[in-house]
Motif scaffolding. Structure first.
Motif, PDB file in Angstrom:
ATOM      1  N   ALA A 237       0.827  -1.212   0.000  1.00 25.31           N
ATOM      2  CA  ALA A 237       0.000   0.000   0.000  1.00 25.31           C
ATOM      3  C   ALA A 237       0.861   1.262   0.000  1.00 25.31           C
ATOM      4  O   ALA A 237       0.544   2.235   0.684  1.00 25.31           O
ATOM      5  CB  ALA A 237      -0.962   0.006   1.185  1.00 25.31           C
ATOM      6  N   GLN A 238       1.955   1.229  -0.757  1.00 25.95           N
ATOM      7  CA  GLN A 238       2.865   2.368  -0.887  1.00 25.95           C
ATOM      8  C   GLN A 238       3.420   2.811   0.464  1.00 25.95           C
ATOM      9  O   GLN A 238       3.566   4.002   0.746  1.00 25.95           O
ATOM     10  CB  GLN A 238       2.169   3.536  -1.586  1.00 25.95           C
ATOM     11  CG  GLN A 238       1.827   3.241  -3.044  1.00 25.95           C
ATOM     12  CD  GLN A 238       1.260   4.436  -3.754  1.00 25.95           C
ATOM     13  OE1 GLN A 238       0.256   5.008  -3.323  1.00 25.95           O
ATOM     14  NE2 GLN A 238       1.885   4.843  -4.844  1.00 25.95           N
ATOM     15  N   ARG A 239       3.752   1.857   1.303  1.00 23.05           N
ATOM     16  CA  ARG A 239       4.372   2.137   2.604  1.00 23.05           C
ATOM     17  C   ARG A 239       5.748   1.474   2.616  1.00 23.05           C
ATOM     18  O   ARG A 239       5.883   0.292   2.315  1.00 23.05           O
ATOM     19  CB  ARG A 239       3.509   1.606   3.744  1.00 23.05           C
ATOM     20  CG  ARG A 239       2.115   2.214   3.808  1.00 23.05           C
ATOM     21  CD  ARG A 239       1.251   1.480   4.801  1.00 23.05           C
ATOM     22  NE  ARG A 239       1.177   0.064   4.492  1.00 23.05           N
ATOM     23  CZ  ARG A 239       0.795  -0.875   5.356  1.00 23.05           C
ATOM     24  NH1 ARG A 239       0.480  -0.548   6.586  1.00 23.05           N
ATOM     25  NH2 ARG A 239       0.750  -2.133   4.998  1.00 23.05           N
ATOM     26  N   TYR A 240       6.754   2.264   2.989  1.00 26.17           N
ATOM     27  CA  TYR A 240       8.135   1.788   2.929  1.00 26.17           C
ATOM     28  C   TYR A 240       8.900   2.292   4.154  1.00 26.17           C
ATOM     29  O   TYR A 240       8.568   3.333   4.721  1.00 26.17           O
ATOM     30  CB  TYR A 240       8.843   2.304   1.668  1.00 26.17           C
ATOM     31  CG  TYR A 240       8.195   1.893   0.368  1.00 26.17           C
ATOM     32  CD1 TYR A 240       8.618   0.753  -0.318  1.00 26.17           C
ATOM     33  CD2 TYR A 240       7.165   2.643  -0.184  1.00 26.17           C
ATOM     34  CE1 TYR A 240       8.024   0.385  -1.511  1.00 26.17           C
ATOM     35  CE2 TYR A 240       6.561   2.278  -1.382  1.00 26.17           C
ATOM     36  CZ  TYR A 240       6.996   1.146  -2.036  1.00 26.17           C
ATOM     37  OH  TYR A 240       6.415   0.765  -3.217  1.00 26.17           O
ATOM     38  N   VAL A 241       9.928   1.529   4.531  1.00 31.59           N
ATOM     39  CA  VAL A 241      10.849   1.959   5.584  1.00 31.59           C
ATOM     40  C   VAL A 241      12.273   1.781   5.073  1.00 31.59           C
ATOM     41  O   VAL A 241      12.652   0.688   4.642  1.00 31.59           O
ATOM     42  CB  VAL A 241      10.653   1.155   6.884  1.00 31.59           C
ATOM     43  CG1 VAL A 241      11.738   1.523   7.900  1.00 31.59           C
ATOM     44  CG2 VAL A 241       9.272   1.418   7.480  1.00 31.59           C
ATOM     45  N   LEU A 242      13.035   2.869   5.089  1.00 34.60           N
ATOM     46  CA  LEU A 242      14.460   2.832   4.726  1.00 34.60           C
ATOM     47  C   LEU A 242      15.283   2.785   6.000  1.00 34.60           C
ATOM     48  O   LEU A 242      14.948   3.440   6.999  1.00 34.60           O
ATOM     49  CB  LEU A 242      14.832   4.067   3.902  1.00 34.60           C
ATOM     50  CG  LEU A 242      16.325   4.246   3.567  1.00 34.60           C
ATOM     51  CD1 LEU A 242      16.512   4.814   2.169  1.00 34.60           C
ATOM     52  CD2 LEU A 242      17.034   5.164   4.588  1.00 34.60           C
ATOM     53  N   ARG A 243      16.378   2.038   5.978  1.00 30.65           N
ATOM     54  CA  ARG A 243      17.295   1.958   7.115  1.00 30.65           C
ATOM     55  C   ARG A 243      18.715   2.213   6.625  1.00 30.65           C
ATOM     56  O   ARG A 243      19.112   1.708   5.564  1.00 30.65           O
ATOM     57  CB  ARG A 243      17.193   0.588   7.797  1.00 30.65           C
ATOM     58  CG  ARG A 243      15.789   0.294   8.342  1.00 30.65           C
ATOM     59  CD  ARG A 243      15.703  -1.076   8.996  1.00 30.65           C
ATOM     60  NE  ARG A 243      14.384  -1.297   9.595  1.00 30.65           N
ATOM     61  CZ  ARG A 243      13.374  -1.890   8.991  1.00 30.65           C
ATOM     62  NH1 ARG A 243      13.526  -2.358   7.749  1.00 30.65           N
ATOM     63  NH2 ARG A 243      12.219  -2.046   9.604  1.00 30.65           N
ATOM     64  N   ALA A 244      19.488   2.993   7.381  1.00 31.81           N
ATOM     65  CA  ALA A 244      20.851   3.344   6.986  1.00 31.81           C
ATOM     66  C   ALA A 244      21.680   3.628   8.228  1.00 31.81           C
ATOM     67  O   ALA A 244      21.136   3.865   9.321  1.00 31.81           O
ATOM     68  CB  ALA A 244      20.840   4.563   6.052  1.00 31.81           C
ATOM     69  N   ALA A 245      22.991   3.598   8.079  1.00 37.09           N
ATOM     70  CA  ALA A 245      23.903   3.834   9.213  1.00 37.09           C
ATOM     71  C   ALA A 245      25.065   4.710   8.763  1.00 37.09           C
ATOM     72  O   ALA A 245      25.575   4.568   7.642  1.00 37.09           O
ATOM     73  CB  ALA A 245      24.417   2.513   9.767  1.00 37.09           C
TER      74      ALA A 245
END
Length: 616
Positions: free
Chosen positions: A490-498
């Protein structure tokens, strides 16, 4: 024109206008929660130990009938069904059950005089993005409240698409719930205690019954049972609770309560030893100091064996019974968890549960995504044994957007004096060595269009901007192999970075920055874990004590202090990593032939169900 309506043509135009206005006012009247509250009740299930389930219900057709979710009930012969309406309480019995839709009809012999039952429903499926409302009782709240939600889109729109694999298997094994049941999918999420709640459209018409309470790691799973199933519930001739109800209802763990449950913050030096393999080094014995070579070594793809779900032990908490036996109608408020709510910009975060990391991992439908955080941890803290599975986290959820965030147990989620959302507590503050900060922003129309065309590009731009912001204060590098984007549907995203500034010269204190950005096409929300404990003294101590078992009881003061810092940093990283959306999509796998036969046998033909309650 129907000849029964020919009389309208003879009315004066002014009278006709009044009729049209009055008719339109009835059809398009706005939802009034005060009216619905006269039909809405709290459902509590209590045995000799205390309250074991908390949910919502509503009066249907008569003031002696209450509809709620079947999974909140219990087969325990000592359990009572308590219906609350303000300060008034009534005992209820089971009148009929509809297991394939997870519905139960309760009966009350002495109804409350103020009760006003709902009499009809609207069987028309809400349109995509239509506003709907749930009225119910969050587990720890004093009174009922509305939750504003939106109708989402998923295809096929049936229960199976929302169920994590293990939950699907357990439901098929233990229950009569039809996983191919047509449902209404929500863009947001129902909070604990809203199972059985009436779901209404913007005109206040009943369209469904709230259901859910399943867990998927830090997130939850909820849906709406179409109100057309109420006709089948009234016609049901079965009042016997399913034999496997207790095993089945435990799958809906968010709605379940453990009387006397107490969580204790984890400290490594005072817990029993756990036998599991040692974490191997991600670096090399003769490698240069880690903080000097972080950006050209790359990451080890190795994850410790005991991180995998197949080999990981599932930890449970020891629960003491804090309730005496009683045969009188109790006051259940003391049994319910404390209600905690934090408002920040367009988000309304409610504390929904406290879980160990082991519990979150065991319920996750995507444990590999959760374990990814240990790639970074093992790279920096290799050769340290940490009992991370007993770390406890408090999970907060925003119902409208279905966004979940986590903080270490015992740390408060607050809006500070500068109107920033932060984690606040011992060792956590904006000037401390450890911190978790949050930021929210709505998307303007132009940005929404760009996001819909290429959501990954949008999120990568957000991460790059965060990197640029960090570089205004120092010389930060990114662990580029670690940047990932997870889709929740449903066009929901989570980006993770360090990021870190470990390679910056002429500094005596360094920072590791763990970052997540979540977006749902209308707004985006970012969280960052800030770890400023790294200095030359800490790095030296880190190298000197490699091989330390932080779960041991005989640690030196320096080892115990170092282990405390390592574990605090890990809880910060995990907390930020757990940022997620509820109601994640899962691929629909074909059911086996025995499973299909079972559903066919247990579920009547849905197409033949009557819709006598339809509002026209």
């Amino acid at each position: 024109m129907n000849k029964n309506n020919n009389w309208i043509s003879y009315l004066p135009s002014a009278v006709l206008s009044i009729i049209i206005v009055l008719s339109s006012a009835r059809v398009y009247a706005e939802f009034d929660p005060a009216v619905l509250s006269q039909s809405t009740v709290r459902i509590l299930i209590k045995n000799k130990q205390g309250v074991t389930s908390a949910a919502t219900g509503f009066l249907w057709q008569t003031n002696t009938q209450v509809v709620t979710s079947l999974h909140v009930l219990s087969n325990d012969p000592n359990s009572k069904i308590i219906v609350e309406f303000g300060r008034k309480k009534r005992l209820a019995t089971v009148k009929a059950v509809l297991p394939y839709a997870d519905l139960v009809l309760l009966e009350i012999k002495n109804p409350v005089a103020e009760w006003k039952p709902l009499l009809e429903f609207n069987a028309i499926k809400p349109k995509y993005k239509a506003e709907v409302s749930a009225l119910g009782f969050n587990q720890g709240s004093i009174g009922m409240s509305t939750r504003e939600l939106r109708k989402g889109f998923v295809t096929p729109e049936m229960l199976q698409v929302l169920l994590p694999p293990d939950s699907l298997k357990n439901i098929l094994r233990h229950s009569k719930l039809n996983v191919t049941l047509p449902i209404y999918y929500l863009d947001g999420s129902l909070l604990p205690g809203y199972s059985g709640s009436p779901i209404v459209n913007s005109q206040g018409q009943l369209i469904g019954i709230g259901d859910g309470g399943l867990e998927n790691g830090a997130s939850s799973v909820s849906w709406v049972i179409p109100a057309s199933n109420l006709d089948a519930l009234l016609k049901s001739t079965t009042s016997q609770l399913p034999v496997s109800l207790d095993a089945y209802s435990q799958i809906f763990s968010v709605d379940k309560l453990t009387p006397g449950k107490q969580l204790t913050a984890f400290h490594p030096a005072f817990l029993e030893d756990l036998q599991y393999p040692q974490i191997p080094k991600a670096g090399r014995d003769n490698s240069p100091p880690l903080w000097k070579s972080m950006f050209y070594l790359g990451f080890s793809p190795y994850l410790s064996p005991y991180l995998s779900p197949e080999l990981s032990p599932v930890f449970s908490l020891t629960v003491k019974n804090a309730y005496a036996q009683t045969n009188v109608l109790p006051n259940p408020e003391s049994d319910l968890p404390k209600f905690k709510e934090v408002n920040y910009h367009q988000f309304n975060f409610v504390k929904v549960k406290s879980r160990t990391y082991g519990q979150l991992l065991s319920s996750s439908g995507t444990p590999t995504n959760m374990d990814q955080v240990f790639t970074l941890f093992n790279y920096i803290f290799y050769d340290y044994k940490v009992d991370y599975k007993k770390f406890i986290f408090d999970i907060y959820e925003d119902g409208r957007f279905g966004l979940n965030i986590a903080v270490p147990h015992g740390v408060e989620l607050v809006v500070d004096n500068d109107e920033f959302l932060v984690a606040q507590g011992k060792m956590f503050c904006r000037t401390c060595d450890y911190g978790i900060q949050y930021h929210a922003r709505e998307l303007v129309h132009k940005t929404q269009t760009q996001f819909q065309k290429n959501p990954e590009h949008f999120l990568n731009t957000v991460a790059d901007q965060h990197w640029e912001d960090l570089n205004e204060e120092g010389d930060y590098g990114e662990y580029s192999d670690f940047r990932t984007i997870e889709s929740f549907g449903a066009q929901r995203y989570v980006l993770r970075a360090a990021y870190s500034d470990f390679s910056e010269p002429f500094k005596d204190q360094f920072e590791l920055n763990y970052f997540t950005a979540a977006t749902n096409r209308d707004s985006w929300f970012q969280a960052q874990g800030i770890l400023n404990r790294f200095d030359d003294e800490f790095f030296t101590s880190l190298d000197q004590h490699r091989g330390t078992d932080c779960t041991a009881r005989n640690l030196t003061f320096k080892q115990a202090t170092l282990c405390r810092d390592i574990e605090t940093m890990l809880t910060v990283i995990i907390s930020v990593h757990l940022t997620s959306f509820s109601n994640k999509y899962f691929p629909v796998e074909p059911l086996t032939e025995p499973e299909t036969k079972k559903l066919t046998r247990l579920t009547p033909a849905l197409k033949q169900a009557s819709v006598t309650g339809v509002v026209l």
